[in-house]
Design an enzyme around this catalytic site. Structure first.
Site, mmCIF file in Angstrom:
data_model
loop_
_atom_site.group_PDB
_atom_site.id
_atom_site.type_symbol
_atom_site.label_atom_id
_atom_site.label_comp_id
_atom_site.label_asym_id
_atom_site.label_seq_id
_atom_site.Cartn_x
_atom_site.Cartn_y
_atom_site.Cartn_z
ATOM 1 N N ASP A 1 0.813 -1.208 0.000
ATOM 2 C CA ASP A 1 0.000 0.000 0.000
ATOM 3 C C ASP A 1 0.853 1.268 0.000
ATOM 4 O OD1 ASP A 1 -2.383 1.453 0.062
ATOM 5 O OD2 ASP A 1 -2.447 1.511 2.251
ATOM 6 N N CYS B 1 -26.261 -11.630 -1.921
ATOM 7 C CA CYS B 1 -26.066 -10.800 -0.731
ATOM 8 C C CYS B 1 -25.745 -9.348 -1.095
ATOM 9 C CB CYS B 1 -24.943 -11.367 0.127
ATOM 10 S SG CYS B 1 -24.615 -10.419 1.628
ATOM 11 N N CYS C 1 -18.985 -2.118 6.280
ATOM 12 C CA CYS C 1 -19.237 -3.007 5.140
ATOM 13 C C CYS C 1 -18.556 -4.357 5.315
ATOM 14 C CB CYS C 1 -18.825 -2.351 3.823
ATOM 15 S SG CYS C 1 -17.044 -2.111 3.618
#
Length: 386
Positions: A132, A189, A242
């Site tokens: 990252d 979902c 989430c």
């Protein structure tokens, strides 16, 4: 290079604590690049300049290392457990940031992996190691290396450990047999889309960063839009909603084996709002949070976030600290959000402080926030009709 080389890579990586290992060719990430192009065109990157770089740069490992032949993608669980109940004056921290700064922790082991591979394989390896921290679509590279599939929340989901994992990469000049791309599905979902507090997940796999609480509290350096502040809730740094509702995580989340990512190793599950609101200078901020991910938004950004959380919690105990933020802090962003929080909490002390500040404030945007907060405070203080 033979399959045995891949076995050695997997063995060494797992011995160093990596939970997932996969290999892909160092070729352009065409599908990821196209998704990025559409996302950029829609303006969803917000002010993240590094995500607005040319797609050709972000999607091609060879732009980072000309000699690249393969990309070794690795995953390491950072899942530290569930959040305990908010103590009442806490600012919630996303799980990945409970412990030490993952950039430095993981990079050290990547370098060790490279050294051990050179010794075991008997070759000099030219490699680029990172997590990252460079312009590359790491999730796309990891998906192509078989580490998981893209969920509706745009997180990479692994069928065995869920999505609470960091991705790290070694771009190497070795020809390695690639793995099959990651596959899987969310089925029907849509829990993450329904649960997102701000409605940031605009379509399956498409997250508008400008609405995402993680972006608003970490990458965003300016104000949090007024209409979004109540939706931030008690999240002072990042957001896990989430991921929390994802069935894969509910069933598969694997506790991290790395002690550096535990709550005891860093800032922990919650920030003490009253403590953070009193941090007035960069030196004190660095002393408090050095070596953790919480330095990312800077002092003003983190104090801003804590102002918002204090307002959302209607934390009366924070009023004296918020008044000091309003009247003493050098950052107009902090002063503006302190005013908003005081308006949300209300009360005589908050109202009096806002009236005084309105006369003394020199920043036009802050004055506007203070006037709006005065109105909000007055409504809360007005006697109710019988």
């Amino acid at each position: 290079m033979s399959g045995s080389a891949k076995e050695i890579i997997a063995e060494k990586a797992r011995a160093l604590g990596f939970d997932l290992v996969g290999v892909s060719r160092a070729e352009p990430l065409e599908a990821g690049g196209e998704r990025l192009r559409e996302w950029q065109a829609a303006g969803m990157a917000g002010e993240m300049a590094y995500m607005n770089r040319p797609v050709e740069l972000l999607s091609d490992p060879r732009k980072l290392q000309k000699s690249a032949r393969s990309v070794i993608s690795l995953g390491v669980s950072y899942y530290p457990g569930e959040h305990p109940e908010n103590p009442g004056s806490g600012g919630r921290v996303a799980r990945y940031a409970w412990g030490r700064d993952y950039h430095e922790v993981i990079k050290e082991r990547l370098f060790r992996l490279r050294r051990e591979l050179e010794e075991e394989l008997g070759v000099k390896i030219k490699a680029r190691a990172f997590t990252d921290a460079v312009p590359l679509l790491e999730r796309s590279a990891a998906q192509r290396a078989g580490l998981g599939f893209f969920g509706r929340n745009s997180c990479l989901i692994n069928g065995e450990i869920g999505s609470y994992f960091f991705i790290a990469d070694l771009i190497v000049d070795l020809e390695l047999e690639p793995d099959e791309p990651g596959s899987g599905t969310c089925g029907r979902c849509t829990r993450c889309m329904s649960a997102c507090p701000t409605g940031a997940i605009k379509a399956p796999g498409v997250v508008d960063a400008r609405l995402c609480i993680s972006y608003l509290t970490i990458e965003n350096r300016g104000e949090i839009p007024r209409k979004l502040r109540p939706l931030v809730g008690d999240w002072a740094f990042g957001c896990d909603v989430c991921q929390e509702v994802c069935p894969y995580n509910k069933r598969k989340a694997q506790k991290s084996r790395w002690p550096e990512f535990s709550a005891e190793a860093g800032a922990g599950e919650y920030l003490d709002l009253l403590e953070v609101l009193e941090i007035r200078d960069e030196e004190a901020f660095e002393r408090h949070f050095a070596g953790t991910p919480l330095t990312r938004p800077g002092r003003a950004g983190l104090v801003r976030n804590c102002c918002v959380v204090a307002g959302n919690l209607r934390l009366e105990a924070a009023v004296p600290a918020l008044i000091r933020c309003l009247t003493e802090d050098e950052s107009p962003v902090v002063r503006a959000h302190a005013a908003w929080a005081l308006g949300e909490i209300g009360g005589a002390a908050a109202g009096a402080a806002l009236r005084r500040a309105a006369e003394a404030e020199g920043d036009p945007r802050c004055r506007e926030e203070i006037r709006a907060a005065e109105t909000s405070c007055a409504k809360k203080s007005a006697p109710r009709s019988p």
